[in-house]
Each structure stands twice: as C-alpha cells, then as structure tokens.
Design a protein around this motif. Structure first.
Motif, mmCIF file in Angstrom:
data_model
loop_
_atom_site.group_PDB
_atom_site.id
_atom_site.type_symbol
_atom_site.label_atom_id
_atom_site.label_comp_id
_atom_site.label_asym_id
_atom_site.label_seq_id
_atom_site.Cartn_x
_atom_site.Cartn_y
_atom_site.Cartn_z
ATOM 1 N N LYS A 1 48.818 32.773 56.168
ATOM 2 C CA LYS A 1 49.081 31.305 56.310
ATOM 3 C C LYS A 1 48.996 30.798 57.548
ATOM 4 C CE LYS A 1 50.293 30.876 51.693
ATOM 5 N NZ LYS A 1 49.607 30.281 50.786
ATOM 6 N N ARG A 2 48.712 29.328 57.542
ATOM 7 C CA ARG A 2 48.317 29.058 59.225
ATOM 8 C C ARG A 2 49.051 27.633 59.141
ATOM 9 N NH1 ARG A 2 45.704 29.414 64.090
ATOM 10 N NH2 ARG A 2 44.716 27.848 64.841
ATOM 11 N N TRP A 3 49.415 27.124 60.211
ATOM 12 C CA TRP A 3 50.033 25.865 60.554
ATOM 13 C C TRP A 3 51.316 25.708 60.015
ATOM 14 C CZ3 TRP A 3 48.448 23.926 64.745
ATOM 15 C CH2 TRP A 3 47.124 23.907 65.355
ATOM 16 N N THR B 1 46.541 36.425 36.264
ATOM 17 C CA THR B 1 46.696 35.066 35.676
ATOM 18 C C THR B 1 46.037 34.170 36.005
ATOM 19 O OG1 THR B 1 48.772 34.418 36.499
ATOM 20 C CG2 THR B 1 48.908 36.060 34.470
ATOM 21 N N GLY B 2 45.962 33.813 37.654
ATOM 22 C CA GLY B 2 45.470 32.697 38.190
ATOM 23 C C GLY B 2 46.595 31.745 38.479
ATOM 24 N N TYR B 3 47.961 32.101 38.096
ATOM 25 C CA TYR B 3 48.960 31.081 38.345
ATOM 26 C C TYR B 3 49.310 31.047 39.616
ATOM 27 C CZ TYR B 3 49.809 31.080 33.014
ATOM 28 O OH TYR B 3 49.780 31.128 31.909
ATOM 29 N N THR B 4 49.794 29.927 40.194
ATOM 30 C CA THR B 4 50.275 29.795 41.648
ATOM 31 C C THR B 4 51.988 30.186 41.352
ATOM 32 O OG1 THR B 4 48.680 28.129 42.075
ATOM 33 C CG2 THR B 4 50.735 28.228 43.504
ATOM 34 N N GLY C 1 42.738 24.936 44.793
ATOM 35 C CA GLY C 1 41.645 25.661 44.231
ATOM 36 C C GLY C 1 41.207 27.015 44.914
ATOM 37 N N GLY C 2 41.637 26.911 46.209
ATOM 38 C CA GLY C 2 40.994 28.161 47.075
ATOM 39 C C GLY C 2 42.053 29.131 47.667
ATOM 40 N N MET C 3 43.291 29.225 47.255
ATOM 41 C CA MET C 3 44.373 29.976 47.787
ATOM 42 C C MET C 3 44.060 31.435 47.546
ATOM 43 S SD MET C 3 48.596 29.928 46.993
ATOM 44 C CE MET C 3 48.576 28.327 46.870
ATOM 45 N N ALA D 1 55.224 27.404 53.535
ATOM 46 C CA ALA D 1 53.937 27.906 53.916
ATOM 47 C C ALA D 1 53.029 27.759 52.744
ATOM 48 C CB ALA D 1 54.317 29.574 54.146
ATOM 49 N N LEU D 2 52.100 26.846 52.773
ATOM 50 C CA LEU D 2 51.160 26.519 51.733
ATOM 51 C C LEU D 2 49.551 26.763 52.554
ATOM 52 C CD1 LEU D 2 50.326 25.543 49.074
ATOM 53 C CD2 LEU D 2 50.453 23.380 49.984
ATOM 54 N N THR D 3 49.337 26.213 53.554
ATOM 55 C CA THR D 3 48.138 25.973 54.260
ATOM 56 C C THR D 3 47.717 27.261 54.641
ATOM 57 O OG1 THR D 3 48.503 23.692 54.987
ATOM 58 C CG2 THR D 3 46.638 25.055 56.183
ATOM 59 N N GLU D 4 46.412 27.660 54.666
ATOM 60 C CA GLU D 4 46.071 29.015 54.987
ATOM 61 C C GLU D 4 44.885 28.802 56.103
ATOM 62 O OE1 GLU D 4 46.551 31.265 50.720
ATOM 63 O OE2 GLU D 4 44.627 30.855 51.244
ATOM 64 N N PRO D 5 44.280 29.876 56.761
ATOM 65 C CA PRO D 5 43.425 29.800 57.763
ATOM 66 C C PRO D 5 42.126 29.321 57.295
ATOM 67 C CG PRO D 5 44.368 31.857 57.794
ATOM 68 C CD PRO D 5 45.089 31.489 56.767
ATOM 69 N N GLU D 6 41.688 29.307 56.052
ATOM 70 C CA GLU D 6 40.366 28.987 55.710
ATOM 71 C C GLU D 6 40.607 27.868 54.576
ATOM 72 O OE1 GLU D 6 37.648 29.837 57.064
ATOM 73 O OE2 GLU D 6 38.653 31.275 58.311
#
Length: 414
Positions: A167-169, A188-191, A148-150, A136-141
């Motif tokens: 999350k989408r797709w 922190t901005g960390y993923t 950079g936009g998560m 699950a990575l991709t998002e609706p937008e």
C-alpha cells in the motif's frame, strides 16, 4: 507585521454569509472552544512541524479532550461536523488530515462495519486517541483504479488470513496502531476489509520522504509479506468493494471542507497582509487590483461553503434517487440510484471546491509577493498543502468524470 491593526477586528469575517449562524448555541460554543485550542496549541507551531516534517504526537491527548470524534454520531449537526474540519484546516491542513484519516475513515469504518466484539475492543480507545488508526487502500500502482486493480491479496488459512502486497500514501502509516486494510480474495474476487494490527510480523512501514505538501502528515509505504491476521480481525460488515464507497463518499465531502478551510486561511492571511503591508506609502489594500483579488478569494470561499453545507446535509439526510424516492444515510438501494447520485454530488462538491481553492491560494500567494514563498508568513504552507487537497480523495479529473457519468448516463471511465 507583529502588531495586528485594530481595523482587522472590526472587519467582516470570511464567513461572509453567516453559515455559522445556522449552528445551535451549543455548537457555536464548541466551535469557539476548538478555535481557542487551534490558536493556542496549533497555529504558533504548525510551520515548525511542517518545516521539520515532524508529527506532534504530544498534542493527541489535548486533541482528544475536545471530544470531537464522529460529531454527527454524538448528535451534532452535519454542518458543525464540516466546520470542524474547515477550522482545523484553517489552522493547519496536516492536523486536519490526521484527524480525518483517524476519525472519518478508521473510526467510521469501525462504526459502519465492525462487529460488536471489534467495537467493544477498539472503539472507545480509538475515539479517545489512545490508539491511532490509518486507512490502507491506495497501492503503488493503483490509485483511482484500485477498485478494479487491487493487487493486495487475502487468502484464508484456517482461523487466519494471510495478506501479501503493498500500500502507498497511507496517512498516519508510520506510527498508527491499526489500519483498516483492504485486500482482494483471489479465489472469489471479493474485496475484504481487515483491522490490521500494524505491528504484526511481516508488516514493513517506511515513511515517504521529500514531500512538498502535508509535510507534517506521516505518509507511509506499507509492504505486507505473509502477514497472518486472525479471522476475528476481518471486518464483519464488509460485503464488497461497494462498501468502501460509503466511507469514501463521506471522506470526499470532508476533503471538500478542507478546501473550504484552505480558502478561509488564504483570506485571513492575504487580507491581513494587504491591510498591514505598506507599499508606495499606503497599504496594499488601497490598490484596486488587490481588492479585486481579495474579493475573488472571498467569493470562492463563500460559494464553496454553501455547496459543502448542502452536500453534507444530504449525506446525513439521504440522497434523492432518480425516481424521486430517498435513501437513508448509508443505505444501498437495489438499483444503486440514490447511492450513485450521492457519490456524484460528493464528487462535484470536492472537485468544485478544490478548483476554487487552487485559484484562491494562487491569488493569496501573489498578494504576499516574495513573502508568499516562505513559511514564516503561512501563505507558502497553505499554498503547498492545497496541492494535496486538490489531488487526494479523487483527483479533480476523476471526480469530474464521476459527475459526468451521472448527468449523461455515459461513462468515460472503463
């Protein structure tokens, strides 16, 4: 077209340059076993699954018995691993996509980033398909710009993390037991990566309807509302979003192998149709334009196979950096050189093979005429599913710009 002409069994296969000859005898036998399974258990039913948008869950125990999870980790060659995905796609793109999401993303993430406790708890069941996974990575937008936009967030609260977002797709998302889910820590901005139990309170899963490709794959919209995840389910080995690139690079290459498989399927179906179908009193194959189209399909398939065979070898053997040194598989050089080059090489292979695939499936559909738009003849399904391959794991345009950045030193992406 129920009786296969004996002539077809005497003609060259789509592996026109004999890439399979590079396999060991054990690998050849295993590939033959996979082909028998696909011919008996998948190909006769794949159109019905696709038409009904139904995933064949009852097939999973039989698929697991092939023991093909993460083949390179089992000692098989990188070429064999690619040909497994190609052959699955040749029979049914949707089944290959399920297999890749589960094994090449979920299981590989456990291998690469899981703690010893996480591996002991989940890995054996995941490899044997007793549990299923998603990524699950991709998002609706946010698709190509998700790095950079998560927008999905993860906030630490004592011994738990609280997840919110969407999350989408998400392939396998409607029925999976776990997801490797990515979220950003606002403080922190960390993923962060999580092994998310998909049945936790606050997780809502909705199947995406009305697809015109990969209809058998159960893609989902995922909504996370104050989902509390134990700290023990944080992926211990993830340090930043760069860690996802290791997985996505390998997955991108495997999607390139899907593009190869779609081309092989196109050649199989279009060549058989051209030999069997009579028009003006002779087979379609007797016409010069049809022969030219079949040769173009074959040429695209051979060229794509060669490129994917080499980039898969590089992926598992290490990429050369700009200074001539090599990186080991999965290594992250301090200067990013070899890792960057690896992503560019994966991007070129995926974009090139998917573009050749798009040309080939259009030619194949044309050869079948009106019969090329109904799933009874397989070609319509191959044609439709190719559009998904062309788009996911980086669109053609994004992959092109990744390569462009690498060869010019100038980024066209912000």
């Amino acid at each position: 077209m129920t009786n296969r002409p004996a002539l077809l069994d005497q003609l060259p296969d789509a592996d026109f340059y004999g890439f399979e000859d590079l396999l060991t005898d054990i690998e050849k036998d295993k590939l033959a076993e996979l082909r028998r399974f696909l011919a008996e258990e998948v190909q006769p039913h794949a159109a019905d699954w696709w038409n009904e948008a139904r995933f064949p869950s009852d097939l999973l125990p039989k698929l697991a018995q092939l023991e093909l999870s993460t083949p390179v980790a089992q000692g098989y060659s990188p070429l064999f691993a690619g040909l497994v995905i190609s052959e699955m796609t040749r029979a049914d793109t949707s089944l290959a996509t399920f297999f890749m999401v589960h094994h090449d993303l979920f299981v590989e993430a456990l291998h690469a980033f899981g703690s010893e406790e996480q591996k002991a708890r989940l890995l054996d069941d995941a490899r044997a398909l007793r549990i299923t996974g998603a990524f699950a990575l991709t998002e609706p937008e946010h698709g190509s710009d998700v790095a950079g936009g998560m927008a999905t967030t993860a906030v630490r609260d004592g011994d738990e993390w609280v997840l919110n977002g969407a999350k989408r797709w998400i392939g396998n998302g409607t029925f999976c037991d776990y997801m490797v889910l990515w979220a950003r820590e606002p403080e922190t901005g960390y993923t962060r990566g999580f092994l998310l139990d998909a049945n936790l309170p606050g997780v809502t899963r909705t199947r995406i309807e009305n697809k015109t490709a990969l209809r058998t794959v159960q893609n989902a919209d995922i909504v996370l509302t104050d989902v509390r995840v134990p700290a023990a389910d944080l992926l211990a080995g993830v340090e930043s979003f760069d860690d996802t690139k290791q997985l996505l690079r390998g997955s991108r290459i495997m999607v390139g192998w899907q593009a190869v498989g779609a081309q092989l399927a196109t050649f199989d179906v279009a060549r058989a149709y051209a030999v069997e179908r009579l028009q003006f009193g002779r087979p379609l194959a007797a016409f010069q334009l049809i022969q030219q189209q079949l040769v173009s399909i074959l040429g695209n398939a051979v060229a794509s196979t060669g490129m994917l065979a080499r980039v898969t070898e590089l992926e598992h053997g290490g990429y050369p950096a700009a200074d001539g040194t090599d990186s080991a598989p999965g290594e992250k050089p301090a200067d990013g050189g070899a890792a960057s080059g690896g992503m560019a090489r994966a991007a070129l292979a995926k974009s090139y093979a998917s573009a050749r695939m798009r040309e080939s499936v259009a030619l194949g559909r044309s050869i079948l005429g009106g019969n090329g738009i109904v799933t009874d003849y397989r070609m319509a399904k191959i044609f439709a599913d190719a559009e998904a391959i062309y788009t996911y794991e980086g669109t053609y345009e994004i992959n092109t710009l990744i390569v462009g950045r690498d060869i010019t030193g100038v980024s066209a992406l912000r």
